[in-house]
Design a protein around this motif. Structure first.
Motif, PDB file in Angstrom:
ATOM      1  N   ARG A 101       1.162  -1.424   0.594  1.00 16.92           N
ATOM      2  CA  ARG A 101       0.106   0.014  -0.070  1.00 16.92           C
ATOM      3  C   ARG A 101       1.208   1.347   0.180  1.00 16.92           C
ATOM      4  O   ARG A 101       1.089   1.500   1.121  1.00 16.92           O
ATOM      5  CB  ARG A 101      -0.983  -0.046   1.650  1.00 16.92           C
ATOM      6  CG  ARG A 101      -1.791   1.160   1.545  1.00 16.92           C
ATOM      7  CD  ARG A 101      -2.894   1.150   0.158  1.00 16.92           C
ATOM      8  NE  ARG A 101      -4.094   2.151   0.786  1.00 16.92           N
ATOM      9  CZ  ARG A 101      -4.900   2.172  -0.824  1.00 16.92           C
ATOM     10  NH1 ARG A 101      -5.060   0.925  -1.175  1.00 16.92           N
ATOM     11  NH2 ARG A 101      -5.871   2.876  -0.905  1.00 16.92           N
ATOM     12  N   GLY A 108      -4.876   4.194  -4.436  1.00 13.94           N
ATOM     13  CA  GLY A 108      -6.137   3.270  -4.307  1.00 13.94           C
ATOM     14  C   GLY A 108      -6.480   2.543  -5.844  1.00 13.94           C
ATOM     15  O   GLY A 108      -7.527   1.713  -6.066  1.00 13.94           O
ATOM     16  N   ASP A 109      -6.409   3.740  -7.103  1.00 10.98           N
ATOM     17  CA  ASP A 109      -6.662   2.990  -7.921  1.00 10.98           C
ATOM     18  C   ASP A 109      -6.754   1.769  -8.258  1.00 10.98           C
ATOM     19  O   ASP A 109      -7.566   2.003  -9.078  1.00 10.98           O
ATOM     20  CB  ASP A 109      -5.599   4.359  -9.363  1.00 10.98           C
ATOM     21  CG  ASP A 109      -5.859   5.674  -8.883  1.00 10.98           C
ATOM     22  OD1 ASP A 109      -7.108   6.539  -8.588  1.00 10.98           O
ATOM     23  OD2 ASP A 109      -5.662   6.647  -9.723  1.00 10.98           O
ATOM     24  N   GLN A 111      -5.204  -0.148  -6.553  1.00 12.44           N
ATOM     25  CA  GLN A 111      -4.344  -1.408  -4.821  1.00 12.44           C
ATOM     26  C   GLN A 111      -5.829  -1.621  -4.210  1.00 12.44           C
ATOM     27  O   GLN A 111      -5.620  -2.689  -3.339  1.00 12.44           O
ATOM     28  CB  GLN A 111      -3.203  -0.424  -4.345  1.00 12.44           C
ATOM     29  CG  GLN A 111      -2.175   0.011  -4.994  1.00 12.44           C
ATOM     30  CD  GLN A 111      -1.344   0.308  -3.969  1.00 12.44           C
ATOM     31  OE1 GLN A 111      -1.441   0.695  -3.139  1.00 12.44           O
ATOM     32  NE2 GLN A 111       0.250   1.538  -4.742  1.00 12.44           N
ATOM     33  N   ASP A 112      -6.849  -0.903  -4.459  1.00 14.34           N
ATOM     34  CA  ASP A 112      -7.937  -1.085  -4.011  1.00 14.34           C
ATOM     35  C   ASP A 112      -8.899  -2.083  -4.992  1.00 14.34           C
ATOM     36  O   ASP A 112     -10.186  -2.242  -4.411  1.00 14.34           O
ATOM     37  CB  ASP A 112      -8.766   0.216  -3.508  1.00 14.34           C
ATOM     38  CG  ASP A 112      -8.143   0.739  -2.645  1.00 14.34           C
ATOM     39  OD1 ASP A 112      -8.165  -0.258  -1.497  1.00 14.34           O
ATOM     40  OD2 ASP A 112      -8.607   2.050  -2.135  1.00 14.34           O
ATOM     41  N   ARG A 114     -11.180  -4.840  -6.264  1.00 19.28           N
ATOM     42  CA  ARG A 114     -11.234  -5.906  -5.705  1.00 19.28           C
ATOM     43  C   ARG A 114     -11.100  -7.222  -6.357  1.00 19.28           C
ATOM     44  O   ARG A 114     -11.332  -6.813  -7.610  1.00 19.28           O
ATOM     45  CB  ARG A 114     -12.996  -6.275  -5.912  1.00 19.28           C
ATOM     46  CG  ARG A 114     -14.010  -5.190  -4.241  1.00 19.28           C
ATOM     47  CD  ARG A 114     -13.954  -5.477  -3.295  1.00 19.28           C
ATOM     48  NE  ARG A 114     -13.470  -4.412  -2.345  1.00 19.28           N
ATOM     49  CZ  ARG A 114     -12.665  -4.632  -0.906  1.00 19.28           C
ATOM     50  NH1 ARG A 114     -12.926  -5.446  -0.338  1.00 19.28           N
ATOM     51  NH2 ARG A 114     -13.442  -3.317  -0.045  1.00 19.28           N
ATOM     52  N   PRO A 121      -8.906  -6.731  -1.602  1.00 17.41           N
ATOM     53  CA  PRO A 121      -8.331  -5.568  -3.089  1.00 17.41           C
ATOM     54  C   PRO A 121      -7.085  -6.086  -3.275  1.00 17.41           C
ATOM     55  O   PRO A 121      -6.274  -7.007  -2.374  1.00 17.41           O
ATOM     56  CB  PRO A 121      -8.179  -4.655  -1.857  1.00 17.41           C
ATOM     57  CG  PRO A 121      -8.860  -4.659  -0.368  1.00 17.41           C
ATOM     58  CD  PRO A 121      -9.231  -6.434   0.038  1.00 17.41           C
ATOM     59  N   TYR A 123      -3.954  -4.680  -2.905  1.00 19.44           N
ATOM     60  CA  TYR A 123      -3.137  -4.178  -2.129  1.00 19.44           C
ATOM     61  C   TYR A 123      -3.334  -6.211  -0.531  1.00 19.44           C
ATOM     62  O   TYR A 123      -1.777  -6.006  -0.136  1.00 19.44           O
ATOM     63  CB  TYR A 123      -2.989  -3.518  -0.698  1.00 19.44           C
ATOM     64  CG  TYR A 123      -3.838  -2.918   0.156  1.00 19.44           C
ATOM     65  CD1 TYR A 123      -5.244  -2.763  -1.048  1.00 19.44           C
ATOM     66  CD2 TYR A 123      -3.557  -3.436   1.282  1.00 19.44           C
ATOM     67  CE1 TYR A 123      -6.393  -2.091   0.200  1.00 19.44           C
ATOM     68  CE2 TYR A 123      -4.084  -3.477   2.300  1.00 19.44           C
ATOM     69  CZ  TYR A 123      -6.052  -2.824   1.737  1.00 19.44           C
ATOM     70  OH  TYR A 123      -6.767  -2.991   2.978  1.00 19.44           O
ATOM     71  N   GLN A 124      -4.413  -6.294  -0.506  1.00 17.49           N
ATOM     72  CA  GLN A 124      -3.762  -6.679   0.286  1.00 17.49           C
ATOM     73  C   GLN A 124      -3.610  -8.611  -0.623  1.00 17.49           C
ATOM     74  O   GLN A 124      -3.092  -9.661   0.767  1.00 17.49           O
ATOM     75  CB  GLN A 124      -5.686  -7.842   1.120  1.00 17.49           C
ATOM     76  CG  GLN A 124      -6.401  -6.013   1.994  1.00 17.49           C
ATOM     77  CD  GLN A 124      -7.602  -7.156   2.864  1.00 17.49           C
ATOM     78  OE1 GLN A 124      -7.872  -7.582   2.411  1.00 17.49           O
ATOM     79  NE2 GLN A 124      -8.079  -5.964   2.981  1.00 17.49           N
ATOM     80  N   TYR A 147      -2.493   5.212   5.241  1.00 16.58           N
ATOM     81  CA  TYR A 147      -3.636   5.149   5.123  1.00 16.58           C
ATOM     82  C   TYR A 147      -3.765   3.538   5.771  1.00 16.58           C
ATOM     83  O   TYR A 147      -3.270   2.345   6.574  1.00 16.58           O
ATOM     84  CB  TYR A 147      -3.341   3.799   3.798  1.00 16.58           C
ATOM     85  CG  TYR A 147      -3.483   4.308   2.724  1.00 16.58           C
ATOM     86  CD1 TYR A 147      -4.941   4.748   2.623  1.00 16.58           C
ATOM     87  CD2 TYR A 147      -2.654   5.248   1.949  1.00 16.58           C
ATOM     88  CE1 TYR A 147      -4.726   6.275   1.390  1.00 16.58           C
ATOM     89  CE2 TYR A 147      -2.690   5.735   0.602  1.00 16.58           C
ATOM     90  CZ  TYR A 147      -3.899   6.585  -0.092  1.00 16.58           C
ATOM     91  OH  TYR A 147      -4.319   7.087  -0.577  1.00 16.58           O
ATOM     92  N   GLU A 150      -6.003   0.523   5.944  1.00 15.54           N
ATOM     93  CA  GLU A 150      -4.935  -0.361   5.430  1.00 15.54           C
ATOM     94  C   GLU A 150      -3.703  -1.062   6.196  1.00 15.54           C
ATOM     95  O   GLU A 150      -3.621  -2.254   6.065  1.00 15.54           O
ATOM     96  CB  GLU A 150      -4.821   0.700   3.924  1.00 15.54           C
ATOM     97  CG  GLU A 150      -5.675   0.777   2.957  1.00 15.54           C
ATOM     98  CD  GLU A 150      -6.403   1.380   3.557  1.00 15.54           C
ATOM     99  OE1 GLU A 150      -6.311   2.271   4.717  1.00 15.54           O
ATOM    100  OE2 GLU A 150      -7.628   1.787   2.855  1.00 15.54           O
TER     101      GLU A 150
ATOM    102  N   THR B 115     -10.484  -9.169 -11.579  1.00 14.88           N
ATOM    103  CA  THR B 115     -10.993  -7.675 -10.247  1.00 14.88           C
ATOM    104  C   THR B 115     -12.517  -7.498 -10.699  1.00 14.88           C
ATOM    105  O   THR B 115     -12.865  -8.087 -11.604  1.00 14.88           O
ATOM    106  CB  THR B 115     -10.479  -6.902 -11.442  1.00 14.88           C
ATOM    107  OG1 THR B 115     -10.859  -6.233 -12.110  1.00 14.88           O
ATOM    108  CG2 THR B 115      -8.487  -6.921 -10.722  1.00 14.88           C
TER     109      THR B 115
END
Lengths: 304, 304
Positions: A101, A108-109, A111-112, A114, A121, A123-124, A147, A150, B115
């Motif tokens: 992150r 987030g563009d 990295q968020d 799904r 997400p 990044y996870q 963040y 996150e 995604t």
């Protein structure tokens, strides 16, 4: 840079030169980078903040540049190209921090996004992969201080990984929130980075004195949050382990496996090695300390 | 490198120095990069293959290094950090190639992740974002020659973007398949890159002669596939436009909008500007030529 390093070398646990600012100065920057690295005491680790990442053959060349030309101990790497692009940076005694992150507003563009069946997400996903790819401690994660929510989610997925946390100070990261979110259960596991906040603390001739004061204040603030948190943890509920959780442990089993399924919860935790299928029973404190990452979480009693 | 450049400068449409291999040689590499760039004729564009990508403040420094120190015309950029990390590289007259589908075996580790609601793989999300972020032609895509199926999917999503296609030759990309998959409808829109195949074509004293022969053979092979394809296209079915498709066009509407919804299909195509809501009717050939990207595809008659 030499004066700043001398003024902070008894405070800093590592230095993280940002290659971009040296590269932007051309040949003079090349020379300045060499002098900066030269000025850092041998016993303090140096993280090359270069955010490299390329196909394997090219990544090998970047690894030579970072480790052999510049003698750095670790490097920040962009994970977008996948595992084989990261492998060339994995060397005994060296470390990789994968971008997980990042601290910028636009992080987030992508990295968020799904992903997959569980909608985790992106990044996870990186956090989980990092635990798989670098279970020996060779891979850490970049987790932006801007963040904290996150950061907390990443820490839950990767309890045993080292985090590099940039974005305090000039980038606006909230120190208390981000330190509390990213430290591991023993109050460790993070390198908090401040660049502009320390380097540009003073503009006058005594800029090194100002830098030292800023670094000290930052260290004390971080340690204050940490100490409060460790005390809080001591009276806190145990880790939320669930039957059927799949976990990665720090020490490999005698059979070589390091992935386990939780079979029993209590003061002692039952675990089945996923490689040789043997069962072991370990006390909870030991298990909690050894967990590097959750490979897969079982549903909680409440939601499952 | 000078001899290779002289032997190929009437064949190559661009040069793409890979910064890693220069950086791996330390100070001598720095000097070699300067000499290599110096040797490239002024009228041939230079793409810095540096795969940079960082938070905005740092990305600005990398952009200065690439554009102002090294005077390159374009740069490869890793999109993982999001739009604000790419913006500093967007300058009038310069170009960015975003990593979309890389050529390495492990590319799919993250790039194939499903995604969002429609389950589009991550690399396709990058293709769509690139069209949104760089509709003025400032953003292109890196599309590995080793993945022709993915290349075809990307070309469908971004009919009007310029592709940089590495991975021919040493990396094993199938020339015919990848050229056919990635060219646009007019048989253009791609820069095919070969590095080792040309540079190491000969090991003897006449290595420059061998490099020239390899570059010529490669160019002719690419153009052969292209010519065959253009002929095939001329007798081929029209583009699969569907009512309710949302498209991005090359020329902005008088109102400033560049996103349109398809309202009618036929020899003439009906379009509604999403900004001012006006309708226009354009002949199909013009519409097909102007489409940069599909923002959203309507379901096909068969599946919808």
């Amino acid at each position: 840079h030499r004066a700043i390093i001398e003024a902070t070398s008894d405070i800093a646990c590592a230095y993280k030169p940002n290659f971009a600012f040296f590269e932007a100065m051309g040949a003079a920057g090349y020379e300045a980078l060499a002098q900066t690295l030269e000025a850092i005491p041998r016993d303090i680790p140096v993280i090359a903040d270069a955010k490299r990442g390329d196909v394997p053959n090219t990544a090998m060349a970047y690894a030579r540049a970072i480790y052999d030309v510049w003698n750095c101990d670790a490097v920040t790497v962009n994970p977008y190209l996948g595992h084989d692009s990261i492998e060339p940076f994995l060397r005994p005694g060296r470390g990789v921090f994968l971008l997980c992150r990042t601290s910028n507003p636009g992080a987030g563009d992508l990295q968020d996004l799904r992903t997959g069946d569980d909608g985790a997400p992106l990044y996870q996903v990186i956090a989980r992969r990092a635990a798989e790819w670098g279970n020996d401690g060779s891979i850490g994660l970049v987790v932006g201080a801007t963040y904290p929510d996150e950061g907390r989610a990443i820490r839950k997925l990767a309890p045993g990984l080292l985090f590099l946390v940039p974005g305090l100070g000039a980038q606006g990261g909230d120190l208390e929130a981000s330190v509390a979110a990213t430290l591991d259960r023993s109050g460790q596991g993070c390198l908090f980075n401040a660049s502009r906040q320390v380097i540009y603390a003073g503009a006058g001739k005594d800029f090194d004195v100002a830098a030292r004061a800023a670094a000290l204040a930052l260290r004390d603030a971080i340690n204050g949050v940490r100490d409060a948190q460790v005390v809080r943890r001591q009276v806190k509920a145990p880790m939320d382990l669930r039957p059927a959780d799949r976990v990665q442990l720090k020490k490999a089993h005698a059979c070589g496996g390091d992935q386990w399924t939780v079979t029993r919860i209590g003061a002692d935790i039952g675990l089945r090695c996923e490689r040789c299928e043997r069962h072991v029973l370990l006390d909870r404190v030991t298990v909690e300390r050894r967990i590097v990452a959750f490979i897969e979480r079982a549903p909680s009693a409440a939601t499952g």
